[in-house]
Scaffold this motif. Structure first.
Motif, PDB file in Angstrom:
ATOM      1  N   GLU A 197       0.749  -0.967  -0.082  1.00 46.88           N
ATOM      2  CA  GLU A 197       0.000  -0.031  -0.052  1.00 46.88           C
ATOM      3  C   GLU A 197       1.082   1.219   0.153  1.00 46.88           C
ATOM      4  O   GLU A 197       1.164   1.616   1.005  1.00 46.88           O
ATOM      5  N   ARG A 213       2.360   4.886   0.037  1.00 41.62           N
ATOM      6  CA  ARG A 213       1.912   6.081   0.589  1.00 41.62           C
ATOM      7  C   ARG A 213       2.384   7.135  -0.478  1.00 41.62           C
ATOM      8  O   ARG A 213       3.503   7.153  -0.769  1.00 41.62           O
ATOM      9  N   ARG A 214       1.712   8.237  -0.504  1.00 46.81           N
ATOM     10  CA  ARG A 214       2.065   9.603  -1.280  1.00 46.81           C
ATOM     11  C   ARG A 214       2.824  10.652  -0.211  1.00 46.81           C
ATOM     12  O   ARG A 214       2.301  10.742   0.628  1.00 46.81           O
TER      13      ARG A 214
END
Length: 153
Positions: free
Chosen positions: A150, A152-153
């Motif tokens: 997953e 993350r930005r």
């Protein structure tokens, strides 16, 4: 029989700090192992600190002559120690930035530097099997909500 005074004093100081911790947390609610109160962890740490201090005091009293008790320490292998230390940082960064897959990949890549006999085929085999096993155990078997990938930005 000799007494190493420096170790005796150091052990006594550590023991006194542990005993002071026990005295300070006397009124705290300890709770149980299942439902820990605010004094549970300080109690455990104070007991461990006291035990370490007592152990240092006991080991400061030796039956060896003074010239034999000052042994030289073996040399430290810094490469494995630093690689393992940084692999823990890589695991934390991988979990924060992308989940379990990047964390395991970073950990394996960085910690493979620790072993001089490590081969790329062994590292690649680990990179394939360990993330799959971790996903199978934690996500599928135990049902833990650990993000596998997953970003993350």
């Amino acid at each position: 029989m000799t007494i190493n005074k420096r170790e005796m004093i150091a052990g006594s100081i550590i023991l006194l700090i542990g005993m002071a911790g026990l005295f300070i947390i006397y009124d705290y609610n300890i709770g149980t192992a299942r439902r820990m109160g605010p004094g549970y962890l300080p109690l455990a740490l104070s007991l461990m600190l006291s035990a370490v201090g007592a152990l240092i005091i006991v080991t400061s009293i030796t039956a060896l002559p003074r010239n034999l008790s000052n042994k030289s320490f073996p040399s430290v292998s810094w490469r494995p120690m630093t690689a393992i230390f940084f692999s823990l940082g890589g695991f934390m960064a991988g979990m924060y930035l992308g989940g379990l897959l990047p964390a395991i990949v970073l950990t394996i890549l960085i910690s493979s530097i620790a072993d001089k006999n490590s081969t790329w085929t062994g590292v690649i085999a680990l990179l394939i099997t360990v993330p799959f096993a971790a996903w199978l155990i934690f996500n599928q078997g135990l049902g833990l909500p650990i993000p596998f990938l997953e970003l993350r930005r």
